[in-house]
Design a protein around this motif. Structure first.
Motif, mmCIF file in Angstrom:
data_model
loop_
_atom_site.group_PDB
_atom_site.id
_atom_site.type_symbol
_atom_site.label_atom_id
_atom_site.label_comp_id
_atom_site.label_asym_id
_atom_site.label_seq_id
_atom_site.Cartn_x
_atom_site.Cartn_y
_atom_site.Cartn_z
ATOM 1 N N GLN A 20 0.831 -1.213 0.000
ATOM 2 C CA GLN A 20 0.000 0.000 0.000
ATOM 3 C C GLN A 20 0.860 1.256 0.000
ATOM 4 O O GLN A 20 0.573 2.216 -0.711
ATOM 5 N N LEU A 21 1.922 1.273 0.813
ATOM 6 C CA LEU A 21 2.808 2.428 0.866
ATOM 7 C C LEU A 21 3.527 2.650 -0.466
ATOM 8 O O LEU A 21 3.623 3.788 -0.951
ATOM 9 N N ARG A 23 2.506 1.688 -3.420
ATOM 10 C CA ARG A 23 1.499 2.123 -4.384
ATOM 11 C C ARG A 23 1.185 3.613 -4.202
ATOM 12 O O ARG A 23 1.072 4.358 -5.167
ATOM 13 N N TYR A 24 1.061 4.070 -2.954
ATOM 14 C CA TYR A 24 0.774 5.481 -2.679
ATOM 15 C C TYR A 24 1.904 6.371 -3.187
ATOM 16 O O TYR A 24 1.666 7.375 -3.866
ATOM 17 N N PHE A 25 3.150 6.010 -2.856
ATOM 18 C CA PHE A 25 4.279 6.845 -3.274
ATOM 19 C C PHE A 25 4.465 6.837 -4.782
ATOM 20 O O PHE A 25 4.766 7.866 -5.387
ATOM 21 N N ARG A 27 2.087 6.432 -7.007
ATOM 22 C CA ARG A 27 0.985 7.204 -7.568
ATOM 23 C C ARG A 27 1.271 8.704 -7.458
ATOM 24 O O ARG A 27 1.060 9.453 -8.407
ATOM 25 N N THR A 28 1.768 9.146 -6.302
ATOM 26 C CA THR A 28 2.057 10.577 -6.140
ATOM 27 C C THR A 28 3.223 11.004 -7.016
ATOM 28 O O THR A 28 3.189 12.088 -7.617
ATOM 29 N N LYS A 29 4.249 10.185 -7.111
ATOM 30 C CA LYS A 29 5.398 10.531 -7.962
ATOM 31 C C LYS A 29 5.003 10.554 -9.435
ATOM 32 O O LYS A 29 5.423 11.436 -10.183
#
Length: 88
Positions: A20-21, A23-25, A27-29
């Motif tokens: 999850q972490l 995927r989040y990073f 997506r933001t990058k």
């Protein structure tokens, strides 16, 4: 047996949390990168439009007030030119 089950559950939980972490990073990058690419493309398009506009036309940034008044005076009146209609 109970220790092995506990270890597997903790391992799965940590793996899920890391997924999850990541995927989040990512997506933001990726969103930030896409925004930068879009801004660069818009800037390039704007520069191309500015270049084509300067080649094809004349831009007047400032016209002195005296020149405007002089032009108004020249246009207001006029000479009468008499003409004859020619029929063929």
């Amino acid at each position: 047996m109970g220790g092995l089950l506990k270890f597997v559950i903790i391992l799965l939980g940590v793996g899920w949390l890391l997924g999850q972490l990541i995927r989040y990073f990512l997506r933001t990058k990726l969103a930030k990168f896409a925004r930068q690419v879009n801004e660069a493309a818009m800037e390039e398009r704007r520069a191309q439009q500015q270049a084509s506009r300067s080649k094809n036309s004349v831009n007047v940034d400032f016209i002195p007030r005296e020149e405007i008044e002089k032009r108004k005076k020249d246009i207001e009146g006029g000479e009468y030119v008499d003409f004859e209609e020619v029929k063929e």
